[in-house]
Design a protein around this motif. Structure first.
Motif, PDB file in Angstrom:
ATOM      1  N   UNK A 875      -7.711  53.519  21.890  1.00 55.52           N
ATOM      2  CA  UNK A 875      -7.096  52.290  22.395  1.00 55.52           C
ATOM      3  C   UNK A 875      -5.576  52.351  22.353  1.00 55.52           C
ATOM      4  N   UNK A 876      -5.061  53.446  21.756  1.00 53.60           N
ATOM      5  CA  UNK A 876      -3.615  53.647  21.659  1.00 53.60           C
ATOM      6  C   UNK A 876      -3.131  54.319  22.938  1.00 53.60           C
ATOM      7  N   UNK A 877      -2.448  53.572  23.795  1.00 54.70           N
ATOM      8  CA  UNK A 877      -2.015  54.086  25.094  1.00 54.70           C
ATOM      9  C   UNK A 877      -1.093  55.293  24.947  1.00 54.70           C
ATOM     10  N   UNK A 878      -0.281  55.286  23.884  1.00 50.80           N
ATOM     11  CA  UNK A 878       0.649  56.395  23.654  1.00 50.80           C
ATOM     12  C   UNK A 878      -0.127  57.697  23.420  1.00 50.80           C
ATOM     13  N   UNK A 879      -1.210  57.617  22.652  1.00 50.06           N
ATOM     14  CA  UNK A 879      -2.022  58.800  22.382  1.00 50.06           C
ATOM     15  C   UNK A 879      -2.736  59.266  23.650  1.00 50.06           C
ATOM     16  N   UNK A 880      -3.367  58.335  24.362  1.00 48.14           N
ATOM     17  CA  UNK A 880      -4.153  58.685  25.545  1.00 48.14           C
ATOM     18  C   UNK A 880      -3.287  59.316  26.633  1.00 48.14           C
ATOM     19  N   UNK A 882      -0.151  60.644  26.156  1.00 48.52           N
ATOM     20  CA  UNK A 882       0.725  61.717  25.693  1.00 48.52           C
ATOM     21  C   UNK A 882       0.020  62.963  25.219  1.00 48.52           C
ATOM     22  N   UNK A 883      -1.192  62.814  24.677  1.00 49.75           N
ATOM     23  CA  UNK A 883      -1.906  63.984  24.140  1.00 49.75           C
ATOM     24  C   UNK A 883      -2.530  64.792  25.281  1.00 49.75           C
ATOM     25  N   UNK A 884      -2.725  66.108  25.081  1.00 49.25           N
ATOM     26  CA  UNK A 884      -3.415  66.915  26.104  1.00 49.25           C
ATOM     27  C   UNK A 884      -4.793  66.340  26.416  1.00 49.25           C
ATOM     28  N   UNK A 885      -5.197  66.448  27.674  1.00 48.99           N
ATOM     29  CA  UNK A 885      -6.472  65.877  28.115  1.00 48.99           C
ATOM     30  C   UNK A 885      -7.645  66.398  27.288  1.00 48.99           C
ATOM     31  N   UNK A 886      -7.584  67.697  26.922  1.00 48.75           N
ATOM     32  CA  UNK A 886      -8.675  68.301  26.149  1.00 48.75           C
ATOM     33  C   UNK A 886      -8.819  67.618  24.789  1.00 48.75           C
ATOM     34  N   UNK A 887      -7.684  67.272  24.143  1.00 43.34           N
ATOM     35  CA  UNK A 887      -7.708  66.608  22.832  1.00 43.34           C
ATOM     36  C   UNK A 887      -8.283  65.203  22.960  1.00 43.34           C
ATOM     37  N   UNK A 888      -7.864  64.484  24.015  1.00 44.18           N
ATOM     38  CA  UNK A 888      -8.377  63.128  24.246  1.00 44.18           C
ATOM     39  C   UNK A 888      -9.888  63.173  24.478  1.00 44.18           C
ATOM     40  N   UNK A 889     -10.337  64.144  25.241  1.00 43.23           N
ATOM     41  CA  UNK A 889     -11.775  64.272  25.520  1.00 43.23           C
ATOM     42  C   UNK A 889     -12.567  64.556  24.250  1.00 43.23           C
ATOM     43  N   UNK A 890     -11.991  65.329  23.333  1.00 41.01           N
ATOM     44  CA  UNK A 890     -12.663  65.609  22.051  1.00 41.01           C
ATOM     45  C   UNK A 890     -12.881  64.307  21.292  1.00 41.01           C
ATOM     46  N   UNK A 891     -11.850  63.449  21.274  1.00 43.59           N
ATOM     47  CA  UNK A 891     -11.968  62.169  20.570  1.00 43.59           C
ATOM     48  C   UNK A 891     -13.028  61.278  21.222  1.00 43.59           C
ATOM     49  N   UNK A 892     -13.097  61.310  22.546  1.00 39.37           N
ATOM     50  CA  UNK A 892     -14.114  60.521  23.256  1.00 39.37           C
ATOM     51  C   UNK A 892     -15.521  61.027  22.922  1.00 39.37           C
ATOM     52  N   UNK A 893     -15.648  62.351  22.862  1.00 37.20           N
ATOM     53  CA  UNK A 893     -16.948  62.943  22.514  1.00 37.20           C
ATOM     54  C   UNK A 893     -17.355  62.559  21.092  1.00 37.20           C
TER      55      UNK A 893
END
Length: 915
Positions: A875-880, A882-893
């Protein structure tokens, strides 16, 4: 068998055995009626095995070993490319360390030194191929500078020249000012860089008007021949046909109209420099403009244009020209501008479009038959979508610059007399005969583009132009495995030359592989510090050595520090030794039809675990059969028939996937069969069957038969471990085959297909899994015997229960299995379904309801906290953003997995609460 799987020992053993026994030879099965051949795309002799090589070599080896196992006479033709520029640079650097240049030693001695280097250090990649288990026919190894291949090159050049398809002319080429040679587009790397866009004021002759033109290379204005505008541009229609007083020169240039100009871009005025821009050159040809070369071979301003900048480096001249324009009030403005800068892949020097005398192939007449060969199906691209790329390149083909101004390579077979007449011939003697006795001849100093000799690779390696047995047997080849980046530079040229000189296509299929990228989808490159070395994955490497390797020669401390940090985060303990088989299995499993392929080290770890599982399963089987006599005529149990039936399905699917070049699906099919059907189920089913005299003999025969076929099926992918297991199996069966290399690939036996046994074992698996699920959900220990009731059963269920009572008791730990009538009241139970039949496990005395509710609530509470952490991050827009897409996808998984676990636990909680 050894208790522990040790790939290092096994691999060393079989690398020696295969070559000592000459098992890779294409002559070994020469009596076969059918032949199969693959040409190895020749890697550079200067190179070492990188991930792309290892990936493609694995694919080629799987295909080769499979067809060899099918009894075909099989040739995987190996060899290396002389790599003209790269190899010359290696030896020049060695000389530079002694403060010597190639000109100091002379051409002949310098070429001798290259041959010496090749003899001593040029075999790195072939030794690494041996590490990978590549089953190429080493006896037929070729080098593009071998005598026979060189003769073929000369013959092709001479014939094309005689037919008017090779000519010498002054044309615009990519020029490397450090190497002083023309280079191919493939040797030019376009890099996005921050530059400037200079807007210059060009005065109209005899007028107060000016035209403002913008350029990223202001020094080229010295060679301007015109300024172009669009014919419909109302701003400049009145100026078309007038002239401009070209600043800083004493020349006047014309204002011309051309549809190529984009009215909406910049000012709508374009300076035209035909000698230093490919698009400008084309426009210059249309308008018959003067072609003015302003540079020397080393990119300094020459004396063709009378200017104060003569002898200055191009970039120094740029600064001075800008200063002079500014002083004369002719510099309108300077804008920052990002642009793609062409740099030489060897020197990193900015490449110049440069007008020089070069040799060219008139390519259009050769292109049409090559286009037709793909259109009519004589050659097919796999995947088919690469047809479009091929046709796009071929339909817009330009003449091919084939000369290079270096010393290492095939010297152009052309000689000149003192009047400049050219005599093209296979030898100097032939050229002399053409020129006449007593005429002094000098050979052309240039060598041929490396791609010229490699275009002949599919047939020159087989002995062409001689009509050799190998040429008759193995040409055309069956498949070319290569990357999409050289479809034009190599693939298309092989097709053109193959059709021209043999009358046949060089290969029937072209399998275009994807590009191996890192786990985040980034291209592997030294500058990014994300390169993986296949040998490091095989042998393992410490973090310290990996850090040193990735930062070696890196000049920028900040970049080196960043790479070290990334590497430490990814490989805190270095890279463990996975062994060759695990790496090969990973490559095969990744061989989809995708353009980009992410390489995740966890996949290699997973396939190393698979090798361990196969090893342990084989060890179990061999221990059970040691000292036993195998009776291949013994009657078979349902489980035996089931695994044999599943094996036929697997073989059928493997054959299909191989035919379709879907090695990923082939690998998945074998993985699933071995791990789940054979290891997880059949080996477990075999344990009670081996205890029963009525089923023991059949089970023993089935265990070893299926294991033998498993290692044969897996051998093309993981050749080392399968060879070792095969040898151990031979000790049990008494077979005298020396290697899986000589073993026939398993054939499908439809007589062993059994739908009845597959249905019965499917029922049994569902029953056992249902019991195991109840144990897991209710936290009941696996060893605790369970009372069981069944209800709503059919006649088939009763038969299966009767047939498999011993197995159910052994594998599901049943205390008892009792039948309940459909309308009979069942005790308080956990339930599972096998088709329509209900399994009931009475829970009285099996679980403490209050304790279990407490445990489940604690687990749910723990997972709820984790869920909140993941949701907070996402829910942190800065993280979503700014972070690499692969890292964001890991968190979603992770969030998805947590939500699933909470749902499962709540379901269990509801079941127990309702008991």
């Amino acid at each position: 068998m050894e208790k522990t799987y040790n790939p290092e020992q096994i691999e060393a053993k079989y690398r020696s055995l295969w070559e000592d026994k000459n098992l890779f030879s294409s002559d070994a099965n020469s009596t076969s009626e059918s032949a199969y051949s693959i040409m190895l795309p020749p890697p550079n002799v200067t190179g070492s095995l990188h991930m792309g090589h290892a990936f493609q070599h694995t694919i080629m080896d799987v295909l080769t070993r499979y067809h060899r196992g099918k009894g075909e006479q099989t040739l995987w033709q190996p060899g290396t490319d002389h790599a003209g520029i790269a190899t010359q640079m290696v030896v020049e650097r060695q000389l530079a360390a002694q403060d010597i240049t190639r000109h100091d030693v002379g051409r002949e001695k310098f070429v001798e030194k290259i041959w010496d280097w090749k003899e001593q250090s040029g075999g790195t990649i072939t030794s690494q191929m041996r590490r990978l288990g590549s089953s190429v026919d080493w006896e037929k190894e070729r080098f593009t500078m071998d005598e026979g291949l060189s003769d073929a090159v000369n013959k092709v050049f001479v014939q094309l020249h005689q037919e008017g398809l090779i000519y010498r002319g002054k044309r615009l080429v990519n020029w490397d000012p450090v190497l002083h040679t023309a280079v191919s587009d493939l040797e030019v790397i376009s890099v996005e860089e921050q530059g400037s866009l200079w807007h210059m004021r060009y005065p109209i002759t005899n007028s107060d008007e000016v035209m403002v033109v913008a350029t990223t290379r202001p020094e080229t204005m010295l060679g301007d021949s015109a300024v172009a505008v669009h014919p419909d541009d109302e701003r400049y229609k009145h100026l078309i046909g007038q002239t401009i007083d070209l600043p800083l020169t004493d020349r006047k240039i014309s204002i011309i109209a051309d549809d190529y100009v984009d009215m909406a871009f910049g000012t709508g005025c374009v300076k035209i420099t035909p000698a230093h821009d490919f698009n400008d050159y084309e426009m210059g040809q249309r308008h018959d403009l003067e072609v003015i070369n302003i540079l020397t071979d080393d990119a300094k301003i020459n004396d063709v244009v009378n200017s104060p900048y003569i002898g200055m480096d191009r970039f120094d001249a740029r600064k001075q020209i800008i200063k002079d324009l500014d002083e004369q009030g002719l510099l309108e403005k300077i804008d920052p501008h990002k642009l793609m800068v062409p740099r030489g892949d060897r020197t990193n020097a900015v490449i110049e479009p440069y007008m020089t005398d070069q040799w060219f192939v008139k390519i259009a007449p050769l292109a049409q038959p090559a286009i037709d060969a793909v259109k009519n199906g004589d050659i097919r691209f796999i995947p088919e979508n690469w047809n479009k790329t091929y046709f796009n390149w071929m339909d817009n083909i330009q003449d091919w610059c084939i000369s290079r101004q270096i010393w290492w390579g095939h010297r152009i077979p052309a000689w000149y007399d003192d009047k400049g007449n050219i005599f093209v011939a296979n030898t100097k003697e032939e050229a002399q005969a053409q020129a006449g006795e007593g005429v002094k001849l000098e050979q052309d100093n240039d060598v041929l583009d490396t791609w010229f000799s490699s275009a002949l690779w599919p047939f020159s390696t087989l002995g062409w132009p001689e009509k050799t047995p190998d040429l008759a047997r193995f040409y055309p080849t069956d498949v070319l495995v290569t990357g999409f980046d050289i479809i034009f530079f190599w693939v298309a040229r092989m097709i053109m030359f193959g059709l021209k000189f043999t009358g046949e296509v060089p290969f029937k299929d072209i399998y275009i592989t994807g590009l191996i990228r890192d786990g985040q989808g980034q291209k592997m490159s030294k500058s990014k510090g994300n390169v993986l070395d296949p040998i490091d994955l095989i042998d393992g490497i410490s973090l310290e050595d990996l850090l040193a390797k990735r930062t070696q020669g890196m000049m920028q401390p900040k970049m080196a520090k960043k790479i070290k940090k990334q590497t430490q985060q990814e490989f805190a303990d270095g890279i463990p030794a996975f062994g060759t088989d695990a790496l090969r299995f990973t490559f095969a499993a990744l061989a989809s039809f995708g353009r980009d392929i992410k390489f995740d080290l966890k996949r290699v770890e997973g396939y190393r675990n698979f090798c361990n599982k196969l090893w342990n399963a084989s060890r179990f089987v061999l221990m059970k059969l040691e000292g036993e006599t195998i009776d291949t005529t013994a009657s078979l149990s349902t489980a035996d028939k089931w695994i044999l039936s599943r094996l036929q399905v697997t073989k059928k699917n493997v054959e299909k996937h191989l035919k379709d070049y879907r090695l990923d699906l082939m690998s998945q099919e074998l993985y699933e069969f071995v791990w789940h059907d054979y290891c997880d189920w059949y080996l477990e089913l075999s344990k009670p069957l081996l205890q029963d005299d009525a089923t023991k003999a059949g089970t023993q025969a089935t265990l070893i038969k299926v294991l033998n076929e498993i290692v044969s099926l897996l051998h093309p992918i993981i050749p080392f471990i399968t060879e070792e297991i095969f040898e151990q199996c031979n000790a049990i069966t008494g077979d005298d085959e020396i290697s899986l290399m000589t073993q026939a690939y398993p054939e499908i036996d439809q007589s062993l297909s059994s739908k009845d046994s597959e249905a019965e074992i499917k029922w049994l698996q569902t029953f056992i899994l249902g019991i195991r699920k109840i144990r897991g959900e209710m936290n009941i220990p696996p060893s605790k015997p369970l009372p069981c009731f069944v209800q709503n059963f059919k006649q088939t269920d009763e038969l299966y229960l009767q047939n498999n009572a011993n197995i159910l008791n052994a594998l599901a730990k049943m205390e008892s299995i009792d039948k309940l009538a459909t309308n009979e009241e069942a005790p308080e139970s956990a339930t599972a379904l096998v088709g329509e039949m209900k399994i009931l496990i009475p829970l009285a005395g099996l679980i403490d309801k209050e304790q279990e509710v407490l445990r489940l609530n604690k687990e749910i509470e723990k997972l709820e906290k984790q869920k909140m952490q993941f949701e907070s991050k996402l829910n942190n827009e800065k993280f979503v953003s700014g972070a690499p897409e692969a890292i964001v996808n890991v968190e979603r998984e992770r969030l998805g997995a947590t939500l699933g676990a909470i749902s499962d636990l709540n379901e269990q909680l509801n079941k127990i609460s309702n008991l």
